[in-house]
Design an enzyme around this catalytic site. Structure first.
Site, mmCIF file in Angstrom:
data_model
loop_
_atom_site.group_PDB
_atom_site.id
_atom_site.type_symbol
_atom_site.label_atom_id
_atom_site.label_comp_id
_atom_site.label_asym_id
_atom_site.label_seq_id
_atom_site.Cartn_x
_atom_site.Cartn_y
_atom_site.Cartn_z
ATOM 1 N N GLU A 34 -13.012 -4.262 21.829
ATOM 2 C CA GLU A 34 -13.128 -5.217 23.452
ATOM 3 C C GLU A 34 -12.868 -6.674 22.819
ATOM 4 O O GLU A 34 -13.578 -7.190 22.039
ATOM 5 C CB GLU A 34 -14.202 -3.963 23.662
ATOM 6 N N GLY A 127 -12.216 -0.049 35.440
ATOM 7 C CA GLY A 127 -11.777 -0.195 33.869
ATOM 8 C C GLY A 127 -10.969 0.960 33.557
ATOM 9 O O GLY A 127 -10.985 0.869 32.034
ATOM 10 N N SER A 131 -4.103 -1.587 36.509
ATOM 11 C CA SER A 131 -2.810 -1.849 37.162
ATOM 12 C C SER A 131 -1.626 -2.414 35.861
ATOM 13 O O SER A 131 -0.909 -1.974 35.423
ATOM 14 C CB SER A 131 -2.954 -3.286 37.302
ATOM 15 N N ASP A 175 -4.074 -2.495 27.089
ATOM 16 C CA ASP A 175 -3.394 -1.890 27.751
ATOM 17 C C ASP A 175 -2.387 -1.360 28.448
ATOM 18 O O ASP A 175 -1.716 -0.372 28.480
ATOM 19 C CB ASP A 175 -4.019 -2.539 30.038
HETATM 20 C C1 GLA Z 1 -8.671 -6.015 29.961
HETATM 21 C C2 GLA Z 1 -7.723 -6.655 29.315
HETATM 22 C C3 GLA Z 1 -7.382 -6.524 27.896
HETATM 23 C C4 GLA Z 1 -8.269 -6.164 27.068
HETATM 24 C C5 GLA Z 1 -9.993 -6.298 27.608
HETATM 25 C C6 GLA Z 1 -10.995 -5.727 26.914
HETATM 26 O O1 GLA Z 1 -8.361 -4.307 30.227
HETATM 27 O O2 GLA Z 1 -6.304 -5.963 30.356
HETATM 28 O O3 GLA Z 1 -6.532 -6.908 27.301
HETATM 29 O O4 GLA Z 1 -8.720 -7.922 27.239
HETATM 30 O O5 GLA Z 1 -9.743 -6.285 29.026
HETATM 31 O O6 GLA Z 1 -11.004 -6.123 25.513
#
Ligand code: GLA
Length: 385
Positions: A34, A127, A131, A175
């Site tokens: 993360e 989370g 998107s 993501d």
């Molecule tokens: C969000 C961002 C990702 C990543 C995470 C943290 O999901 O979209 O690109 O940085 O936070 O790991």
């Protein structure tokens, strides 16, 4: 969310014509890694069964018209406009910045307009990358409709670019890559510097384990300044340390000795150790040691809470209650400040873990959390015809 045929029928009702097809892109859970992606590091996400579907028809008038089954407003925008973020759309149309932004970025690669009807069963703000799922479903649809071939790693980068430049969120690559590249029964090992990836078999049920996703019901706002601030802190630390990205810090002790600012020291400590945890987790997956992943998850959570300072009270409570009830480990996922946690538990303790988390919530008078069992699923695809 309804099935693809119902979505196609709804499209016909809304646009008075049949769609050319229906595309689907999943949300993701990050097993570990993360806030490493924008530090050129390693991540290990997998795709969820939940996601975003788009029924779409090609248009040749250079216009994207977007509707959503979850929103009242319809949005019509030219594909050749500037960054959506600078157009100041009202909040009830903000969601449409993602598909319109993707259409504007992909236009440089030969796609054009489309009518789009969007449907989602991913909770927003949980989370789980609703998107990115919206971007990736739209991107696949536009490429297919306009006969444009872009390989998936490149398409992930373009969808990320749309979010960075068009929507104004400085997210990393994880993501979009997860939504486009994951396969069922696997986590995706992605090197965010080289873009190289590998599928790591991950089937918790084979080891008598369950991975729960707990929507903590504290909605996160990634566009908020904290995510951007963390990213800027990491960049500042890398520049003070004379490396291209924090991924390149090999001597953590030396780096911590060099940096004077305690905040930057904490950020570096998280990013460097989190990359090590991803590597260790890959080793455990290779060895089939699924229960042992729990310790990595919990260590990641503590680091995100204390060093990177992106956790939130509901996440800490959920992880603590789950561990107290016999879970092997747990951690917050995603950008932080709200959203979901994952809990790895022996399947025969899964009900007890859920009850303990729910009870801890009730004690504090919080709205009950929502539980899903995470099953590593397939990435984005065309579902009809
Ligand atoms: C969000 C961002 C990702 C990543 C995470 C943290 O999901 O979209 O690109 O940085 O936070 O790991």
């Amino acid at each position: 969310m309804t099935g693809p045929q119902a979505l196609a029928d709804a499209f016909t009702g809304a646009f008075r014509r049949d769609p050319d097809g229906v595309w689907h892109a999943p949300g993701r859970v990050n097993l570990i890694g993360e806030h490493t992606d924008y530090n050129d590091g390693l991540v290990l996400p997998f795709a969820l069964g939940l996601g975003v579907s788009v029924a779409a028809a090609r248009r040749d008038d250079g216009v994207v018209e977007v509707r959503s089954r979850q929103a009242a407003a319809a949005v019509t925008a030219p594909v050749d406009g500037g960054p959506v973020v600078s157009e100041g759309w009202p909040p009830d149309r903000a969601w449409a910045a993602y598909p319109v932004g993707v259409a504007r970025v992909l236009r440089e690669h030969g796609t054009g307009g489309a009518s789009l009807l969007i449907d989602s069963d991913l909770p927003q703000g949980a989370g789980l990358s609703s998107s990115a799922a919206l971007e990736c479903a739209t991107a696949l649809a536009l490429c297919d409709l306009h006969g444009v071939q872009i390989d998936r790693p490149e398409l992930a980068r373009l969808a990320q670019r749309a979010e960075n430049e068009q929507v104004g969120v400085p997210c990393g690559l994880m993501d979009q890559a997860a939504s486009l590249l994951c396969t069922a029964g696997h986590a995706l090992m992605l090197d965010c510097r080289s873009g190289l990836s590998a599928q790591m078999p991950f089937a918790p049920a084979d080891s008598g384990m369950t991975l729960l996703v707990v929507d903590t019901r504290a909605a996160h706002a990634l566009a908020g300044g904290e995510y951007a601030r963390r990213r800027a802190e990491c960049e500042e630390a890398a520049s003070l340390l004379g490396v291209a990205a924090l991924r390149d810090v090999k001597d953590l002790g030396g780096a911590l000795g060099t940096l004077r600012d305690p905040v930057l020291r904490r950020r570096v400590q998280h990013v460097v150790t989190e990359n090590h945890r991803v590597e260790a987790t890959i080793g455990l997956l290779r060895a089939g040691a699924v229960p042992e992943l729990g310790a990595m998850l919990s260590a990641s959570h503590l680091s995100l809470r204390d060093q990177f300072e992106v956790s939130w009270p509901e996440a800490d409570t959920a992880v603590g209650a789950a561990l107290g009830a016999g879970a092997r480990g747990g951690r917050m996922v995603g950008g932080g400040f709200g959203g979901s946690v994952i809990i790895l538990t022996p399947t025969d303790r899964s009900d007890g873990v859920r009850d303990a988390v729910a009870a801890a919530y009730a004690e504090r008078g919080w709205e009950p959390p929502e539980f899903h069992e995470a099953v590593p699923s397939d990435g984005a695809r065309r579902v009809t015809p």
